[in-house]
Design an enzyme around this catalytic site. Structure first.
Site, short mmCIF file in Angstrom:
data_model
loop_
_atom_site.label_atom_id
_atom_site.label_comp_id
_atom_site.label_asym_id
_atom_site.label_seq_id
_atom_site.Cartn_x
_atom_site.Cartn_y
_atom_site.Cartn_z
N LYS A 7 0.84 -1.21 0.00
CA LYS A 7 0.00 0.00 0.00
C LYS A 7 0.87 1.26 0.00
O LYS A 7 0.58 2.23 -0.70
CB LYS A 7 -0.96 -0.02 1.21
CG LYS A 7 -2.02 -1.11 1.07
CD LYS A 7 -2.92 -1.30 2.28
CE LYS A 7 -3.83 -2.51 2.05
NZ LYS A 7 -4.80 -2.76 3.11
N GLN B 89 -5.94 -1.57 9.38
CA GLN B 89 -5.55 -2.84 8.75
C GLN B 89 -6.11 -4.01 9.56
O GLN B 89 -5.96 -4.07 10.78
CB GLN B 89 -4.02 -2.91 8.64
CG GLN B 89 -3.50 -4.09 7.86
CD GLN B 89 -3.90 -4.09 6.38
OE1 GLN B 89 -4.11 -3.03 5.78
NE2 GLN B 89 -4.01 -5.26 5.79
N ASP C 1 -11.36 2.18 2.67
CA ASP C 1 -11.52 0.73 2.47
C ASP C 1 -12.92 0.41 1.96
O ASP C 1 -13.18 -0.69 1.47
CB ASP C 1 -11.34 -0.01 3.81
CG ASP C 1 -10.00 -0.71 3.92
OD1 ASP C 1 -9.44 -1.09 2.88
OD2 ASP C 1 -9.52 -0.88 5.06
N1 GUN Z 1 -6.78 -7.14 5.51
C1 GUN Z 1 -6.82 -7.89 4.38
N2 GUN Z 1 -7.35 -7.17 3.36
C2 GUN Z 1 -7.62 -5.94 3.85
C3 GUN Z 1 -8.16 -4.76 3.27
O1 GUN Z 1 -8.52 -4.68 2.09
N3 GUN Z 1 -8.28 -3.69 4.14
C4 GUN Z 1 -7.93 -3.76 5.44
N4 GUN Z 1 -8.10 -2.68 6.19
N5 GUN Z 1 -7.42 -4.86 6.00
C5 GUN Z 1 -7.27 -5.94 5.20
#
Ligand code: GUN
Length: 295
Positions: A57, A100, A123
């Site tokens: 990210k 996350q 998200d």
């Molecule tokens: N954990 C696995 N995939 C994601 C995601 O797309 N967003 C977040 N915040 N956590 C994750």
């Protein structure tokens, strides 16, 4: 068989987002000197998979020239304290932020997600955004589902009138992709069958064998086998599983399924980078919304 190269498509989308941000900044929208978008990534404790996803990210933010900050909390933080931190982030200068997942076992993610301002929810997990998405209204969309739609769009894979089987019903992937493909959009208008690991194997096989597009998101290496798909089907593999050997694989038996599929996403390099592209596209949306930039 053609590979759906999520890594390359994601890079192209990030380049476009960067250029679009440059454009609005140079244009001085409404006479303002806009600053570039900025996001925060909240991490609680240390989860090896999360550390790796977050590195991806950050790399994407760098490509799109989006300012970013990781905010770390100790594994032992209480739900109350984490919610207080989210309230602070809601009022901060950040255009968007994510928490996350997964969180440590003692923290239920639902009240945490519900506390995030829907305007900063890049998200696309907040119930308000999820509800708008389900109703076909403009919203920040769950990033993985959004990324999958962008990948299908890029390769001109039609979804209209196609039979799609989605295996997996999670709130972050299976459920939203089923809803979005069933919506009456350009990318959508599909006939969607929603299954999961509780669907009797014979029924699952019968359905999947009829599908033009199979999306598998169950988190089990080798779950989707070649006898479960029809010749030429499009296979979207959302799984990321680490084998004992250390190798990363998806949810399908890639070697065999790829011989029969028309299109298939590799793991890694398929849906993973597209999830990140979805996050960056949502960030751009949040930034535009904040600065009253219309599409
Ligand atoms: N954990 C696995 N995939 C994601 C995601 O797309 N967003 C977040 N915040 N956590 C994750």
């Amino acid at each position: 068989m053609k590979l759906l190269d999520g890594k390359a498509v994601s890079r192209e989308l990030l380049k476009k987002v960067k250029a679009d941000i440059d454009h609005y900044i140079e244009k001085k929208h409404l006479g303002y000197n806009l600053s570039r978008p900025s996001i925060a990534i909240v991490m609680v404790g240390h989860n090896a998979a999360s550390e790796s996803y977050v590195r991806g990210k950050i790399k994407a933010c760098e490509r799109a020239e989006i300012n970013h900050k990781i905010i770390r909390f100790d594994e032992s933080i209480s739900t109350f304290d984490l919610i207080s931190e989210i309230k602070i982030l809601n009022k901060s200068h950040f255009d968007g932020f994510i928490v996350q997942l997964p969180l440590p076992d003692h923290i239920d993610p639902k009240p945490i997600i519900n506390e995030i301002s829907a305007y900063k929810d890049i998200d696309g997990f907040h119930p308000l955004n999820f509800g708008k998405m389900a109703l076909g209204q403009k919203a920040m969309r769950p990033a993985t589902a959004y990324g999958i739609l962008k990948l299908l769009e890029y390769y001109d894979i039609t979804t209209k009138s196609q039979h799609v089987v989605v295996i997996g019903r999670s709130n972050i992937v299976g459920k939203p992709i089923s809803i979005m493909l069933g919506n009456d959009f350009e990318i959508g208008r599909s006939t969607v069958t929603s299954c999961d690991i509780n669907t009797p194997k014979a029924l699952l096989k019968e359905e999947a064998q009829k599908a033009d597009i199979v999306i598998v998101a169950v988190g089990q290496a080798g779950f989707l086998t070649a006898d479960m798909i029809k010749e030429g089907a499009v296979v979207i593999d959302v799984g990321i599983n680490r084998l004992k050997s250390g190798k990363l694989v998806g949810d399908c038996d890639f070697e065999e399924v790829s011989k029969k599929a028309g299109f298939i996403t590799p793991v890694p390099g398929g849906v993973g980078p597209m999830t990140i592209a979805g996050l960056i596209l949502n960030t751009f949306e949040a930034w535009k919304m904040k600065h009253l930039i219309e599409n």
